[in-house]
Design a protein around this motif. Structure first.
Motif, PDB file in Angstrom:
ATOM      1  N   LEU A 143       0.855  -1.181   0.000  1.00 37.94           N
ATOM      2  CA  LEU A 143       0.000   0.000   0.000  1.00 37.94           C
ATOM      3  C   LEU A 143       0.899   1.241   0.000  1.00 37.94           C
ATOM      4  N   GLY A 144       0.906   1.972  -1.111  1.00 35.37           N
ATOM      5  CA  GLY A 144       1.913   3.000  -1.316  1.00 35.37           C
ATOM      6  C   GLY A 144       1.534   4.424  -0.980  1.00 35.37           C
ATOM      7  N   HIS A 145       0.245   4.706  -0.749  1.00 39.63           N
ATOM      8  CA  HIS A 145      -0.155   6.104  -0.608  1.00 39.63           C
ATOM      9  C   HIS A 145       0.407   6.781   0.636  1.00 39.63           C
ATOM     10  N   THR A 146       0.631   6.034   1.701  1.00 45.77           N
ATOM     11  CA  THR A 146       1.134   6.645   2.938  1.00 45.77           C
ATOM     12  C   THR A 146       2.444   7.400   2.688  1.00 45.77           C
ATOM     13  N   ASP A 147       3.332   6.818   1.912  1.00 50.39           N
ATOM     14  CA  ASP A 147       4.602   7.463   1.592  1.00 50.39           C
ATOM     15  C   ASP A 147       4.377   8.761   0.810  1.00 50.39           C
ATOM     16  N   ILE A 148       3.457   8.730  -0.138  1.00 48.46           N
ATOM     17  CA  ILE A 148       3.155   9.923  -0.927  1.00 48.46           C
ATOM     18  C   ILE A 148       2.626  11.032  -0.022  1.00 48.46           C
ATOM     19  N   ALA A 149       1.751  10.667   0.925  1.00 39.46           N
ATOM     20  CA  ALA A 149       1.215  11.659   1.859  1.00 39.46           C
ATOM     21  C   ALA A 149       2.321  12.272   2.701  1.00 39.46           C
ATOM     22  N   GLY A 150       3.307  11.446   3.096  1.00 39.30           N
ATOM     23  CA  GLY A 150       4.441  11.976   3.848  1.00 39.30           C
ATOM     24  C   GLY A 150       5.256  12.958   3.039  1.00 39.30           C
ATOM     25  N   HIS A 151       5.543  12.613   1.779  1.00 36.14           N
ATOM     26  CA  HIS A 151       6.327  13.507   0.931  1.00 36.14           C
ATOM     27  C   HIS A 151       5.568  14.796   0.609  1.00 36.14           C
ATOM     28  N   ASP A 152       4.267  14.682   0.411  1.00 38.90           N
ATOM     29  CA  ASP A 152       3.477  15.854   0.023  1.00 38.90           C
ATOM     30  C   ASP A 152       3.143  16.765   1.205  1.00 38.90           C
ATOM     31  N   HIS A 153       2.862  16.185   2.352  1.00 39.62           N
ATOM     32  CA  HIS A 153       2.343  16.966   3.477  1.00 39.62           C
ATOM     33  C   HIS A 153       3.219  16.909   4.729  1.00 39.62           C
ATOM     34  N   GLY A 154       4.153  15.971   4.774  1.00 38.41           N
ATOM     35  CA  GLY A 154       5.014  15.830   5.937  1.00 38.41           C
ATOM     36  C   GLY A 154       4.648  14.622   6.775  1.00 38.41           C
ATOM     37  N   TRP A 155       5.688  13.932   7.257  1.00 39.49           N
ATOM     38  CA  TRP A 155       5.455  12.806   8.161  1.00 39.49           C
ATOM     39  C   TRP A 155       4.833  13.327   9.457  1.00 39.49           C
ATOM     40  N   MET A 156       3.822  12.630   9.946  1.00 44.47           N
ATOM     41  CA  MET A 156       3.055  12.923  11.149  1.00 44.47           C
ATOM     42  C   MET A 156       2.065  14.075  10.946  1.00 44.47           C
ATOM     43  N   SER A 157       1.898  14.545   9.704  1.00 42.05           N
ATOM     44  CA  SER A 157       0.851  15.528   9.409  1.00 42.05           C
ATOM     45  C   SER A 157      -0.509  14.833   9.429  1.00 42.05           C
ATOM     46  N   GLU A 158      -1.568  15.609   9.444  1.00 41.82           N
ATOM     47  CA  GLU A 158      -2.910  15.029   9.435  1.00 41.82           C
ATOM     48  C   GLU A 158      -3.166  14.190   8.174  1.00 41.82           C
ATOM     49  N   PRO A 159      -2.807  14.657   6.971  1.00 41.91           N
ATOM     50  CA  PRO A 159      -3.009  13.811   5.788  1.00 41.91           C
ATOM     51  C   PRO A 159      -2.216  12.507   5.857  1.00 41.91           C
ATOM     52  N   TYR A 160      -1.018  12.568   6.443  1.00 39.28           N
ATOM     53  CA  TYR A 160      -0.207  11.350   6.587  1.00 39.28           C
ATOM     54  C   TYR A 160      -0.886  10.362   7.526  1.00 39.28           C
ATOM     55  N   LEU A 161      -1.366  10.840   8.668  1.00 46.66           N
ATOM     56  CA  LEU A 161      -2.054   9.962   9.612  1.00 46.66           C
ATOM     57  C   LEU A 161      -3.337   9.413   8.997  1.00 46.66           C
ATOM     58  N   LYS A 162      -4.026  10.231   8.207  1.00 41.23           N
ATOM     59  CA  LYS A 162      -5.227   9.751   7.517  1.00 41.23           C
ATOM     60  C   LYS A 162      -4.873   8.647   6.535  1.00 41.23           C
ATOM     61  N   ALA A 163      -3.727   8.762   5.867  1.00 45.52           N
ATOM     62  CA  ALA A 163      -3.289   7.721   4.928  1.00 45.52           C
ATOM     63  C   ALA A 163      -3.022   6.405   5.655  1.00 45.52           C
ATOM     64  N   ILE A 164      -2.458   6.463   6.859  1.00 49.31           N
ATOM     65  CA  ILE A 164      -2.261   5.243   7.651  1.00 49.31           C
ATOM     66  C   ILE A 164      -3.608   4.619   8.000  1.00 49.31           C
ATOM     67  N   SER A 165      -4.569   5.454   8.391  1.00 48.43           N
ATOM     68  CA  SER A 165      -5.911   4.942   8.701  1.00 48.43           C
ATOM     69  C   SER A 165      -6.557   4.303   7.479  1.00 48.43           C
ATOM     70  N   ASP A 166      -6.382   4.915   6.316  1.00 46.96           N
ATOM     71  CA  ASP A 166      -6.923   4.337   5.078  1.00 46.96           C
ATOM     72  C   ASP A 166      -6.278   2.990   4.782  1.00 46.96           C
ATOM     73  N   ALA A 167      -4.952   2.902   4.999  1.00 46.60           N
ATOM     74  CA  ALA A 167      -4.261   1.628   4.780  1.00 46.60           C
ATOM     75  C   ALA A 167      -4.775   0.571   5.748  1.00 46.60           C
ATOM     76  N   ASP A 168      -5.036   0.964   6.983  1.00 50.58           N
ATOM     77  CA  ASP A 168      -5.571   0.032   7.964  1.00 50.58           C
ATOM     78  C   ASP A 168      -6.918  -0.515   7.515  1.00 50.58           C
ATOM     79  N   MET A 169      -7.751   0.335   6.943  1.00 52.53           N
ATOM     80  CA  MET A 169      -9.038  -0.122   6.430  1.00 52.53           C
ATOM     81  C   MET A 169      -8.848  -1.152   5.315  1.00 52.53           C
ATOM     82  N   CYS A 170      -7.893  -0.905   4.418  1.00 52.42           N
ATOM     83  CA  CYS A 170      -7.604  -1.863   3.346  1.00 52.42           C
ATOM     84  C   CYS A 170      -7.147  -3.207   3.925  1.00 52.42           C
ATOM     85  N   ILE A 171      -6.288  -3.140   4.932  1.00 56.91           N
ATOM     86  CA  ILE A 171      -5.806  -4.371   5.566  1.00 56.91           C
ATOM     87  C   ILE A 171      -6.979  -5.152   6.149  1.00 56.91           C
ATOM     88  N   GLY A 172      -7.890  -4.462   6.820  1.00 56.27           N
ATOM     89  CA  GLY A 172      -9.044  -5.137   7.401  1.00 56.27           C
ATOM     90  C   GLY A 172      -9.911  -5.816   6.360  1.00 56.27           C
TER      91      GLY A 172
END
Length: 254
Positions: A143-172
């Motif tokens: 699942l690659g979007h989390t990295d893109i969110a980090g590069h675009d918005h910064g690691w630990m930014s709200e969009p980055y954390l949202k990307a982790i949550s989205d990845a978690d949903m995919c995993i589930g």
């Protein structure tokens, strides 16, 4: 026993803790985990994922920016599965990962170039369709979007954390279609800081590693340092495959 590796690109352990991740949280609560795993230098996607699958450091496989198909210093985990006549699959949305295994080692492979949340969801739906349709012994879900969110918005930014949550949903969603007797591994290739990664700082080098399935203790924090090169030997040990002598990683003794 069916085994699946979920790799969430660029997921820092503190990002996992801060984001809303009910599926990964449950896997930790009912499995064994570490939030202080170690990736390789350079702490970037290609060298890290090749080290994960090949069980050796970048100094040996030399896949730094792009994949080097030959020579290969060791078989990958997928190659080991194929040699044992077991069915394999890979679902990913970063194109260079097409060469993670030798030609002919994958029975199922799906790629989309979409690194947005929709791309992660699309490959998740393809994984669900094929895992329902076919008996697969091993699958890799990247699942690659989390990295893109980090590069675009910064690691630990709200969009980055949202990307982790989205990845978690995919995993589930994928977990729902796996065999009752299954081994699940969730990890990352690297962390990040600011809007980048690749250095030896702790934010870049530290990754989460989660194991869940038969033979895995419940709610156990792994006591020793887990290197990304330990993932393939540990899976091989748990599913009864012989680890190649070339692998340098060490299987975790749970």
């Amino acid at each position: 026993m069916q085994a699946v590796i979920f790799l969430v690109d660029g997921m820092r352990p503190d990002g996992l803790k801060e984001a809303e991740t009910p599926n990964m949280d449950k896997l930790m609560e009912t499995g064994a985990y570490t939030l202080s795993g170690r990736t390789v230098m350079p702490s970037s996607t290609m060298p890290a994922i090749v080290s994960l699958f090949m069980g050796v450091e970048p100094e040996q496989h030399k896949a730094l920016d792009v994949w080097v198909p030959l020579p290969r210093p060791a078989p990958t985990l997928i190659d080991v599965y194929k040699k044992a006549d077991r069915r394999t699959a890979s679902f990913y949305n970063w194109e260079p990962l097409r060469n993670i295994a030798l030609p002919g080692s994958l029975d199922i492979s799906f790629f989309t170039s979409d690194l947005t949340p929709l791309g992660d969801q699309e490959l998740t739906e393809m994984a669900i369709m094929w895992l329902r349709k076919c008996k697969v012994d091993f699958a890799f879900v990247y699942l690659g979007h989390t990295d893109i969110a980090g590069h675009d918005h910064g690691w630990m930014s709200e969009p980055y954390l949202k990307a982790i949550s989205d990845a978690d949903m995919c995993i589930g969603q994928v977990l729902d279609v796996l065999d009752d007797e299954r081994l699940v591994v969730v990890t990352s290739d690297h962390g990040g800081h600011g809007k980048g990664h690749g250095t030896d700082c702790e934010e870049d080098m530290t990754i989460p590693v989660i194991f869940n399935g038969p033979g895995i203790p419940v709610g156990k924090e792994i006591g020793r340092t887990v290197e990304i090169t330990d993932v393939a030997p540990t899976i091989a040990s748990l599913v009864g495959l012989e680890a190649p002598k070339e692998w340098k990683g060490r299987a975790i003794c749970f």
